[in-house]
Design a protein around this motif. Sequence first.
Motif, PDB file in Angstrom:
ATOM      1  N   VAL A   1       0.868  -1.178   0.000  1.00 10.97           N
ATOM      2  CA  VAL A   1       0.000   0.000   0.000  1.00 10.97           C
ATOM      3  C   VAL A   1       0.901   1.222   0.000  1.00 10.97           C
ATOM      4  N   ILE A   2       0.637   2.110  -0.964  1.00  9.06           N
ATOM      5  CA  ILE A   2       1.372   3.374  -1.007  1.00  9.06           C
ATOM      6  C   ILE A   2       0.377   4.528  -0.969  1.00  9.06           C
ATOM      7  N   ARG A   3       0.839   5.671  -0.481  1.00 10.29           N
ATOM      8  CA  ARG A   3       0.029   6.895  -0.520  1.00 10.29           C
ATOM      9  C   ARG A   3       0.586   7.754  -1.653  1.00 10.29           C
TER      10      ARG A   3
ATOM     11  N   THR B   1      -2.310  12.796  -5.367  1.00  3.44           N
ATOM     12  CA  THR B   1      -3.736  12.757  -5.025  1.00  3.44           C
ATOM     13  C   THR B   1      -4.002  12.479  -3.550  1.00  3.44           C
ATOM     14  N   ASN B   2      -2.989  12.054  -2.816  1.00  2.44           N
ATOM     15  CA  ASN B   2      -3.114  11.693  -1.401  1.00  2.44           C
ATOM     16  C   ASN B   2      -4.020  10.472  -1.194  1.00  2.44           C
ATOM     17  N   PHE B   3      -4.229   9.660  -2.249  1.00  2.00           N
ATOM     18  CA  PHE B   3      -5.006   8.431  -2.149  1.00  2.00           C
ATOM     19  C   PHE B   3      -4.110   7.291  -1.682  1.00  2.00           C
ATOM     20  N   LYS B   4      -4.713   6.350  -0.955  1.00  2.18           N
ATOM     21  CA  LYS B   4      -4.023   5.104  -0.652  1.00  2.18           C
ATOM     22  C   LYS B   4      -4.292   4.144  -1.802  1.00  2.18           C
ATOM     23  N   VAL B   5      -3.238   3.538  -2.325  1.00  2.00           N
ATOM     24  CA  VAL B   5      -3.371   2.612  -3.445  1.00  2.00           C
ATOM     25  C   VAL B   5      -2.783   1.267  -3.027  1.00  2.00           C
ATOM     26  N   MET B   6      -3.610   0.225  -3.117  1.00  2.00           N
ATOM     27  CA  MET B   6      -3.124  -1.119  -2.834  1.00  2.00           C
ATOM     28  C   MET B   6      -2.683  -1.740  -4.151  1.00  2.00           C
TER      29      MET B   6
END
Length: 121
Positions: free
Chosen positions: A97-99, A103-108
């Motif tokens: 998981v990265i931020r 966009t400041n979204f968490k992406v798995m």
Amino acid sequence: MSKKENQVNETKEMNYFVPQYFSPAMMCPYEYFRQQPFEPIDVAEAQMEPTLKDIGYTQAYLRTQIGKKVKIDFLIGTDLFIDKEGILLEVGISYVVIRELSTNFKVMCDLYSIKFVSIYE
């Protein structure tokens, strides 16, 4: 006593013969290890998958880099590369998981499609 009885008695004695080189007081070669004080094992660490704690695995290495800025290149299919850039937040058995910074979204992300990871110091 007859000769036959004498042979029987000798045979019985031989069955119970204890060799001279054996001594009950001899130290066990592992005695040192048995005398060590008991150290309780952390339950969470004992239940953790080896892929998450053995540094020889990608997941375990990436766990040491949590909190750092990373750029991860993914191979999708046979010829499509996609990259994601952000702060590494979590590492699981089959995902990271990265931020994302923009966009400041968490992406798995799927760990098994990762080909390259660039870590910024």
